[in-house]
Write an enzyme that holds these catalytic residues in place. Structure first.
Site, PDB file in Angstrom:
ATOM      1  N   CYS A 165       0.826  -1.207   0.000  1.00 42.65           N
ATOM      2  CA  CYS A 165       0.000   0.000   0.000  1.00 42.65           C
ATOM      3  C   CYS A 165       0.867   1.267   0.000  1.00 42.65           C
ATOM      4  O   CYS A 165       1.443   1.616  -1.021  1.00 42.65           O
ATOM      5  CB  CYS A 165      -0.991  -0.033   1.159  1.00 42.65           C
ATOM      6  SG  CYS A 165      -2.345   1.157   0.971  1.00 42.65           S
ATOM      7  N   HIS A 167      -3.574  -5.048   0.615  1.00 41.85           N
ATOM      8  CA  HIS A 167      -3.041  -5.443   1.925  1.00 41.85           C
ATOM      9  C   HIS A 167      -3.045  -6.967   2.085  1.00 41.85           C
ATOM     10  O   HIS A 167      -3.942  -7.535   2.715  1.00 41.85           O
ATOM     11  CB  HIS A 167      -3.852  -4.793   3.044  1.00 41.85           C
ATOM     12  CG  HIS A 167      -3.527  -3.355   3.272  1.00 41.85           C
ATOM     13  ND1 HIS A 167      -2.581  -2.946   4.196  1.00 41.85           N
ATOM     14  CD2 HIS A 167      -3.993  -2.235   2.677  1.00 41.85           C
ATOM     15  CE1 HIS A 167      -2.494  -1.623   4.166  1.00 41.85           C
ATOM     16  NE2 HIS A 167      -3.335  -1.171   3.251  1.00 41.85           N
ATOM     17  N   GLU A 173      -1.265  -8.755   3.996  1.00 39.78           N
ATOM     18  CA  GLU A 173      -1.108  -9.180   5.396  1.00 39.78           C
ATOM     19  C   GLU A 173      -2.465  -9.404   6.050  1.00 39.78           C
ATOM     20  O   GLU A 173      -2.614 -10.273   6.927  1.00 39.78           O
ATOM     21  CB  GLU A 173      -0.269  -8.161   6.187  1.00 39.78           C
ATOM     22  CG  GLU A 173      -0.987  -6.938   6.686  1.00 39.78           C
ATOM     23  CD  GLU A 173      -1.351  -5.926   5.609  1.00 39.78           C
ATOM     24  OE1 GLU A 173      -2.053  -4.935   5.931  1.00 39.78           O
ATOM     25  OE2 GLU A 173      -0.930  -6.102   4.458  1.00 39.78           O
TER      26      GLU A 173
END
Length: 234
Positions: free
Chosen positions: A104, A208, A210
């Site tokens: 990001c 994202h 994660e």
């Protein structure tokens, strides 16, 4: 030994460092050892010499002065200390051909560190209809599709040529400098992923992974495994 992955952190209004736990969890799942780097860190060369890989994380807006623009009224909160540290870390890591993954904001910082630019606010900087890039759904859920370029490193990690991603941004990569190349886009043309043609492993994504890795998303897990595996060979 597990490779040490330096993870950049954010800084709040009180000057305190913070980082969402999802980043460390994803690195651990992939077989790495996460080490959080405090925002505003100054000993860049020494830190760069002690880590095996670098993870540039998400966060607030990038200071437009870094890419030669004045701030527009739509610009959000910036963190100059963090900008300075991450720009220096990115340049140091790439100078050592260290594996780097940008997420990001980190995707945008990586582009700027190599001489590129970003859109300060896509909904005023770009014409035509755009997707919702700051989703209203929980960050753990994907909300739009991304087209992955055939033959790219990302295509090796992705489950298909079209993947689902989450989206939490209002800035985006604009001009892309060499040695970076675009390897994924959204259907509205927003650049969603980059990779370097010069380095062993330098990649960045606008979404994202994660957070998506919390749902065992295959592409997201493979991104972190790619970073970890590349870091093991140093």
């Amino acid at each position: 030994m597990k490779p040490i992955i330096g993870i950049t952190s954010d800084i709040d209004e009180n000057g305190e460092t913070f980082l969402k736990a999802d980043y460390s969890r994803a690195v651990l799942r992939a077989g790495g050892l996460p080490v959080v780097l405090p925002a505003g860190l100054e000993d860049i060369e020494e830190i760069c010499g002690r880590i095996d890989g670098l993870l540039l994380t998400g966060g607030e807006d990038v200071n437009p002065l870094l890419f030669g623009e004045e701030p527009k009224k739509e610009l959000g909160k910036i963190a100059p200390e963090r900008d300075t540290m991450e720009m220096a870390l990115a340049k140091c890591a790439m100078g050592k051909d260290m594996p780097v993954l940008g997420i990001c904001r980190g995707h945008q910082i990586l582009n700027v560190a190599l001489g590129g630019t970003i859109y300060q606010h896509i909904y005023t900087d770009l014409e035509g209809p755009l997707l919702q890039h700051k989703q209203q759904a929980d960050r753990n859920y994907p909300t739009h599709t991304v087209q992955v370029s055939e033959g790219s490193r990302l295509s090796e990690f992705a489950s298909s040529a079209e993947i689902l991603v989450n989206s939490l941004h209002h800035q985006a990569v604009n001009l892309v400098p060499e040695p970076l190349k675009v390897i994924a886009t959204a259907k509205d043309g927003i650049i969603e992923a980059l990779e370097s043609t010069k380095h062993r492993f330098v990649m960045s994504v606008q979404w994202h992974p994660e957070a998506l890795s919390n749902r065992a998303d295959e592409t997201s897990l493979n991104l972190f495994k790619g970073l970890i595996n590349a870091s093991k060979t140093l």
